[in-house]
Design a protein around this motif. Sequence first.
Motif, PDB file in Angstrom:
ATOM      1  N   TYR A 255       5.915  -7.805   4.880  1.00 56.10           N
ATOM      2  CA  TYR A 255       5.424  -7.808   3.158  1.00 56.10           C
ATOM      3  C   TYR A 255       4.992  -6.651   2.527  1.00 56.10           C
ATOM      4  O   TYR A 255       3.640  -6.626   3.819  1.00 56.10           O
ATOM      5  CB  TYR A 255       5.062  -9.404   2.285  1.00 56.10           C
ATOM      6  N   GLY A 256       4.545  -6.393   1.796  1.00 55.50           N
ATOM      7  CA  GLY A 256       3.895  -5.430   1.588  1.00 55.50           C
ATOM      8  C   GLY A 256       3.393  -4.622   0.364  1.00 55.50           C
ATOM      9  O   GLY A 256       3.744  -5.314  -0.960  1.00 55.50           O
ATOM     10  N   LEU A 257       2.676  -3.841   0.053  1.00 58.92           N
ATOM     11  CA  LEU A 257       2.660  -3.059  -1.536  1.00 58.92           C
ATOM     12  C   LEU A 257       2.929  -0.747  -1.103  1.00 58.92           C
ATOM     13  O   LEU A 257       2.499  -0.864   0.300  1.00 58.92           O
ATOM     14  CB  LEU A 257       1.293  -3.047  -1.960  1.00 58.92           C
ATOM     15  N   PHE A 258       3.043  -0.517  -2.047  1.00 64.62           N
ATOM     16  CA  PHE A 258       3.241   0.588  -1.791  1.00 64.62           C
ATOM     17  C   PHE A 258       3.030   1.418  -3.450  1.00 64.62           C
ATOM     18  O   PHE A 258       2.472   0.842  -4.449  1.00 64.62           O
ATOM     19  CB  PHE A 258       4.183   0.551  -1.903  1.00 64.62           C
ATOM     20  N   GLY A 259       2.870   2.872  -2.762  1.00 66.16           N
ATOM     21  CA  GLY A 259       3.150   3.488  -4.918  1.00 66.16           C
ATOM     22  C   GLY A 259       3.240   4.710  -4.027  1.00 66.16           C
ATOM     23  O   GLY A 259       3.370   5.520  -3.168  1.00 66.16           O
ATOM     24  N   GLY A 260       3.268   5.579  -4.799  1.00 64.18           N
ATOM     25  CA  GLY A 260       3.419   7.383  -4.958  1.00 64.18           C
ATOM     26  C   GLY A 260       4.277   7.588  -6.289  1.00 64.18           C
ATOM     27  O   GLY A 260       3.352   7.543  -7.196  1.00 64.18           O
ATOM     28  N   TYR A 261       4.893   8.620  -6.390  1.00 62.76           N
ATOM     29  CA  TYR A 261       5.274  10.237  -7.326  1.00 62.76           C
ATOM     30  C   TYR A 261       6.678  10.293  -7.141  1.00 62.76           C
ATOM     31  O   TYR A 261       6.779  11.126  -5.704  1.00 62.76           O
ATOM     32  CB  TYR A 261       4.157  11.332  -7.402  1.00 62.76           C
ATOM     33  N   ASP A 262       7.951  10.460  -8.661  1.00 59.82           N
ATOM     34  CA  ASP A 262       8.219  11.459  -8.096  1.00 59.82           C
ATOM     35  C   ASP A 262       8.837  12.149  -9.445  1.00 59.82           C
ATOM     36  O   ASP A 262       8.057  11.875  -9.487  1.00 59.82           O
ATOM     37  CB  ASP A 262       9.705  10.134  -8.156  1.00 59.82           C
TER      38      ASP A 262
ATOM     39  N   GLY B 251       6.789  10.852  -2.570  1.00 58.35           N
ATOM     40  CA  GLY B 251       6.660  10.836  -1.827  1.00 58.35           C
ATOM     41  C   GLY B 251       5.812   9.914  -1.760  1.00 58.35           C
ATOM     42  O   GLY B 251       5.484   8.867  -3.245  1.00 58.35           O
ATOM     43  N   GLU B 252       5.984   8.973  -0.470  1.00 62.21           N
ATOM     44  CA  GLU B 252       5.370   7.537  -1.482  1.00 62.21           C
ATOM     45  C   GLU B 252       4.518   7.021   0.340  1.00 62.21           C
ATOM     46  O   GLU B 252       4.939   7.661   1.137  1.00 62.21           O
ATOM     47  CB  GLU B 252       6.173   6.199  -1.309  1.00 62.21           C
ATOM     48  N   LEU B 253       3.730   6.343  -0.491  1.00 58.93           N
ATOM     49  CA  LEU B 253       2.802   5.649   1.075  1.00 58.93           C
ATOM     50  C   LEU B 253       2.886   4.063   1.185  1.00 58.93           C
ATOM     51  O   LEU B 253       2.669   3.712   0.163  1.00 58.93           O
ATOM     52  CB  LEU B 253       1.201   5.966   1.041  1.00 58.93           C
ATOM     53  N   GLU B 254       2.480   3.421   1.134  1.00 57.15           N
ATOM     54  CA  GLU B 254       3.213   1.923   1.837  1.00 57.15           C
ATOM     55  C   GLU B 254       2.450   0.934   2.790  1.00 57.15           C
ATOM     56  O   GLU B 254       2.447   1.868   3.870  1.00 57.15           O
ATOM     57  CB  GLU B 254       4.451   1.830   2.071  1.00 57.15           C
TER      58      GLU B 254
ATOM     59  N   ARG C 158      10.536  10.630   0.008  1.00 59.66           N
ATOM     60  CA  ARG C 158      12.259  10.641  -0.348  1.00 59.66           C
ATOM     61  C   ARG C 158      12.973  11.769  -1.396  1.00 59.66           C
ATOM     62  O   ARG C 158      12.609  12.041  -2.253  1.00 59.66           O
ATOM     63  CB  ARG C 158      11.952   9.179  -1.760  1.00 59.66           C
ATOM     64  N   ALA C 159      14.301  11.631  -1.311  1.00 59.36           N
ATOM     65  CA  ALA C 159      14.671  12.769  -1.572  1.00 59.36           C
ATOM     66  C   ALA C 159      16.418  11.679  -2.739  1.00 59.36           C
ATOM     67  O   ALA C 159      17.311  11.002  -1.100  1.00 59.36           O
ATOM     68  CB  ALA C 159      14.955  13.803  -1.008  1.00 59.36           C
TER      69      ALA C 159
END
Length: 197
Positions: A74-81, A91-94, A116-117
């Motif tokens: 379980y966790g958290l993440f953030g990114g930009y598309d 891209g994403e950091l998790e 991510r693509a």
Amino acid sequence: MKRFAIPAAAVAALAVTAPAFAGGYSEPTPEPVITPAPVAPVVAGTDWTGGYAGLSAGYGWGDDVADDADDMVYGLFGGYDYDFGNFVLGGELEYSASEIENDVASIDDFTRLKLRAGYDLGSALVYGVVGATYVNADIAGEDYSDTGYAYGIGVDYALTDQINLGAELLQNEFDEFDDSGEDLSATTLGARVSFRF
């Protein structure tokens, strides 16, 4: 002479106007009704451009030194598309905490930097993942940490303009994990919810 002049004028007037009444009364012809062609409704697609952050929960299982290890992640993440039309790149950091363990090894957490693509299907985004993953683990009572690589697939579905639901399957690989003499690998499958801003 005057007696004949008035009736003669009346007969002449009648002779001039008589052709107008010759056909009798006819119903007016109705104008044709023109119906416009139906217009197809415009369905607005999802624009995946922007930042997002969210939470994940799922299950993981190990291999190599973590063979037969499995438990919750379980966790958290953030990114930009960025949405290029049909193609989305981001891209994403998790960060994910882990309870994956067996009698020899336990995986404490994963930190992943992912590219991510994917393909924009409107309300759904199907994508592939590649990236680097850093893990902390315990092997035979000793603490180890190392950087490896991760790859996988995922899908996001836009419930609204801001709320997305998704799932992601990742394979994490660590060869010669932190000079321990052991290889370490783990597979994680997580459900995700995120907020776009």
